[in-house]
Scaffold this active site. Sequence first.
Site, PDB file in Angstrom:
ATOM      1  N   LYS A 147       0.970  -1.098   0.025  1.00 26.45           N
ATOM      2  CA  LYS A 147       0.138   0.028  -0.032  1.00 26.45           C
ATOM      3  C   LYS A 147       1.067   1.202  -0.075  1.00 26.45           C
ATOM      4  O   LYS A 147       1.435   1.480   0.995  1.00 26.45           O
ATOM      5  CB  LYS A 147      -0.856  -0.005   1.425  1.00 26.45           C
ATOM      6  CG  LYS A 147      -2.123   0.570   1.124  1.00 26.45           C
ATOM      7  CD  LYS A 147      -2.129   2.151   0.802  1.00 26.45           C
ATOM      8  CE  LYS A 147      -1.905   3.022   2.027  1.00 26.45           C
ATOM      9  NZ  LYS A 147      -1.463   4.443   1.561  1.00 26.45           N
TER      10      LYS A 147
ATOM     11  N   GLU B 291      10.376   1.747  10.140  1.00 24.74           N
ATOM     12  CA  GLU B 291      11.425   2.678   9.797  1.00 24.74           C
ATOM     13  C   GLU B 291      10.744   4.214   9.805  1.00 24.74           C
ATOM     14  O   GLU B 291       9.863   4.392   9.020  1.00 24.74           O
ATOM     15  CB  GLU B 291      11.755   2.593   8.136  1.00 24.74           C
ATOM     16  CG  GLU B 291      12.530   1.364   7.882  1.00 24.74           C
ATOM     17  CD  GLU B 291      13.966   1.287   8.430  1.00 24.74           C
ATOM     18  OE1 GLU B 291      14.373   2.302   9.202  1.00 24.74           O
ATOM     19  OE2 GLU B 291      14.408   0.160   8.297  1.00 24.74           O
TER      20      GLU B 291
ATOM     21  N   CYS C 122      13.882  11.120   5.866  1.00 22.41           N
ATOM     22  CA  CYS C 122      13.813  10.927   7.210  1.00 22.41           C
ATOM     23  C   CYS C 122      15.319  11.020   7.917  1.00 22.41           C
ATOM     24  O   CYS C 122      15.440  11.476   8.932  1.00 22.41           O
ATOM     25  CB  CYS C 122      13.342   9.286   7.395  1.00 22.41           C
ATOM     26  SG  CYS C 122      14.414   8.258   6.082  1.00 22.41           S
TER      27      CYS C 122
ATOM     28  N   GLU D 138      10.595  16.687  14.437  1.00 19.57           N
ATOM     29  CA  GLU D 138      10.826  16.575  13.065  1.00 19.57           C
ATOM     30  C   GLU D 138      10.055  17.421  12.322  1.00 19.57           C
ATOM     31  O   GLU D 138       8.832  17.293  12.437  1.00 19.57           O
ATOM     32  CB  GLU D 138      10.392  14.958  12.689  1.00 19.57           C
ATOM     33  CG  GLU D 138      11.005  14.903  11.109  1.00 19.57           C
ATOM     34  CD  GLU D 138      10.758  13.435  10.816  1.00 19.57           C
ATOM     35  OE1 GLU D 138       9.744  12.863  11.028  1.00 19.57           O
ATOM     36  OE2 GLU D 138      11.612  12.662   9.951  1.00 19.57           O
TER      37      GLU D 138
HETATM   38  P1  NAD Z   1       2.515   8.845   7.105  1.00 20.25           P
HETATM   39  O1  NAD Z   1       2.847   8.047   8.438  1.00 20.25           O
HETATM   40  O2  NAD Z   1       1.554   9.631   7.148  1.00 20.25           O
HETATM   41  O3  NAD Z   1       2.329   7.617   6.068  1.00 20.25           O
HETATM   42  C1  NAD Z   1       2.956   6.716   5.710  1.00 20.25           C
HETATM   43  C2  NAD Z   1       1.976   5.593   5.004  1.00 20.25           C
HETATM   44  O4  NAD Z   1       1.125   4.975   5.996  1.00 20.25           O
HETATM   45  C3  NAD Z   1       1.134   5.915   3.790  1.00 20.25           C
HETATM   46  O5  NAD Z   1       1.247   5.164   2.925  1.00 20.25           O
HETATM   47  C4  NAD Z   1      -0.369   6.272   4.521  1.00 20.25           C
HETATM   48  O6  NAD Z   1      -1.170   6.012   3.707  1.00 20.25           O
HETATM   49  C5  NAD Z   1      -0.320   5.071   5.530  1.00 20.25           C
HETATM   50  N1  NAD Z   1      -1.110   5.289   6.640  1.00 20.25           N
HETATM   51  C6  NAD Z   1      -1.563   6.288   7.116  1.00 20.25           C
HETATM   52  N2  NAD Z   1      -2.393   6.006   8.383  1.00 20.25           N
HETATM   53  C7  NAD Z   1      -2.359   4.499   8.600  1.00 20.25           C
HETATM   54  C8  NAD Z   1      -3.058   3.769   9.147  1.00 20.25           C
HETATM   55  N3  NAD Z   1      -3.859   4.172  10.155  1.00 20.25           N
HETATM   56  N4  NAD Z   1      -3.031   2.394   8.994  1.00 20.25           N
HETATM   57  C9  NAD Z   1      -2.024   2.090   8.172  1.00 20.25           C
HETATM   58  N5  NAD Z   1      -1.315   2.782   7.373  1.00 20.25           N
HETATM   59  C10 NAD Z   1      -1.653   4.051   7.465  1.00 20.25           C
HETATM   60  O7  NAD Z   1       4.020   9.362   6.775  1.00 20.25           O
HETATM   61  P2  NAD Z   1       4.260  10.178   5.551  1.00 20.25           P
HETATM   62  O8  NAD Z   1       3.718  11.518   5.745  1.00 20.25           O
HETATM   63  O9  NAD Z   1       3.942   9.473   4.116  1.00 20.25           O
HETATM   64  O10 NAD Z   1       6.026  10.481   5.530  1.00 20.25           O
HETATM   65  C11 NAD Z   1       6.599  11.143   6.438  1.00 20.25           C
HETATM   66  C12 NAD Z   1       7.084  10.401   7.655  1.00 20.25           C
HETATM   67  O11 NAD Z   1       7.844   9.283   7.234  1.00 20.25           O
HETATM   68  C13 NAD Z   1       8.288  11.299   8.326  1.00 20.25           C
HETATM   69  O12 NAD Z   1       8.017  11.052   9.736  1.00 20.25           O
HETATM   70  C14 NAD Z   1       9.447  10.601   7.860  1.00 20.25           C
HETATM   71  O13 NAD Z   1      10.502  10.802   8.907  1.00 20.25           O
HETATM   72  C15 NAD Z   1       9.004   8.852   7.915  1.00 20.25           C
HETATM   73  N6  NAD Z   1       9.968   8.370   6.887  1.00 20.25           N
HETATM   74  C16 NAD Z   1      11.018   7.611   7.520  1.00 20.25           C
HETATM   75  C17 NAD Z   1      11.890   6.697   6.746  1.00 20.25           C
HETATM   76  C18 NAD Z   1      12.579   5.856   7.369  1.00 20.25           C
HETATM   77  O14 NAD Z   1      13.365   5.075   6.932  1.00 20.25           O
HETATM   78  N7  NAD Z   1      12.975   5.937   8.670  1.00 20.25           N
HETATM   79  C19 NAD Z   1      11.819   7.024   5.392  1.00 20.25           C
HETATM   80  C20 NAD Z   1      10.851   7.883   4.812  1.00 20.25           C
HETATM   81  C21 NAD Z   1       9.930   8.406   5.594  1.00 20.25           C
END
Ligand code: NAD
Length: 478
Positions: free
Chosen positions: A171, A246, A280, A379
């Site tokens: 997803k 992650e 990230c 962040e």
């Molecule tokens: P997000 O957590 O809002 O969304 C990530 C994914 O989770 C999306 O596909 C979203 O649709 C899904 N999601 C949202 N609610 C959900 C739920 N209740 N159940 C299951 N899935 C759900 O994150 P974002 O805004 O897309 O990305 C930004 C964040 O990601 C930042 O905090 C960043 O640091 C982190 N990030 C971390 C890494 C790493 O490797 N550590 C890499 C990239 C991004």
Amino acid sequence: MQHHFIGGQWRAGSSGETLPVIDPSTGEVFDQLARGNAADIDQAVAAARAALSGPWGRMTATERGRILVKMATLILARHEELAQLEARDTGKPIGQARNDITVAARYCEYYGGAADKLHGEQIPYLEDFQVVVLREPYGVTAHILPWNYPAQMFGRSVVPALAMGNAAVLKPSEDACLSPLAFCAIAKEAGLPDGALNVVTGLGEEAGAALTAHRDIDFVTFTGSPEVGTLVQKAAAERTLKCVLELGGKSPQIVFDDADLDRAAGFVLKAITQNGGQTCSAGSRLLVQRSVYDTFVKKVVELFTKSSTGTPAMDRDCGPLINAAQQQRVQGFIDQARASGIPVLAQGQVADGVPAGGFYVAPTMFGPVPRDHRLACDEVFGPVLAVIPFDDEDDAIRLANATDFGLLAGIWTRDGGRQMRVAKRMHCGQVYINCYGAGGGVELPFGGVKRSGHGREKGFMALEEFCVVKTVVQFFGK
Ligand code: NAD
């Protein structure tokens, strides 16, 4: 119109509902996505389960590896087309999008080559006994990915799972998922059997939550925010599933007074402007020894002031942020820091001629930031740098470890002893000495501690995350 990819076929969503695909550089809608729901997730998980007892489940590791290497070749053959797609979907500068596609292909090469290299063991045991340790796929692996690096994330999360023989259900983010969909077509062309890879697009709270709560998945891997990561871990815990997380970061770049300051300044700029700071592992805290604070900050300010933000085609340091909500969030951090009276040290440019509807924010550098201010701890996920002075080595270590996150740290010093002393005391998953690698490094194990998550992706070690060990004890006496 973008459909789900389930069981090797493109399928319209069961509800018929769609979501807009928005170009972050203009704010305009240019495509539609299927808005997946629990019924679509059910179909995708069933297709993955079926694949495990079909041709995919019977393939040798070498055959799986060949398919992944073929995917790498096909990705590279369409490199420019995929880079343009990635740039349009995410808003990132075209040069960064080109690099991301190269890295996605590299994941396919790396894990394709590694697929038959991680094997079991034989353990000496009692007389007339043979003990073998097998490494087997988990089964159906669920992957939930963010929007910042969709192509790279696909390579990093899904490809090692396939290399180990799992069947994946992905997803991707509702904000950027076109490259993972394009990779489905490439996987099919490369000969990946139907059902080994399934993608359902849609919202997190609908399709994402349905996937993590599904009763027939065997493993969950999530990349995204700590808040959603916690929900995912709870859903996995309901069924005692293994979960790799992650999450975010607030990574420090620690600059000591004996560092090569010119070299460090260039890296500091890149580590916070790359992908508009939406990385990230962005180097979002700059910790500078007081004795060189003014000299070093001046060097970074010069670079920062010259940095600029533009459309993907302009290929500047930053592109627009991903959406209006992210633009408002980042602008909120900037406004709050200003209102708190924290000096703005430098601001980059937004290029003339960027479309008015795009989600642009100029890179901004604040300092000195009080150690307990939100800007020093939370962040931002945007091009905002917090500069903080420190006194000595112990103070630098205390300060570097003083957030809830623990993803990366950069150490800038010529003192060899200090390099290792400080590296060993960093509470995080990767340490860079006199260099900094936000993003890249397919070969380098990557992941966090504390609120940055747990488990490791990238490198050979990631393969171990995607397989389960089974010990077989055989008595062969008479
Ligand atoms: P997000 O957590 O809002 O969304 C990530 C994914 O989770 C999306 O596909 C979203 O649709 C899904 N999601 C949202 N609610 C959900 C739920 N209740 N159940 C299951 N899935 C759900 O994150 P974002 O805004 O897309 O990305 C930004 C964040 O990601 C930042 O905090 C960043 O640091 C982190 N990030 C971390 C890494 C790493 O490797 N550590 C890499 C990239 C991004």
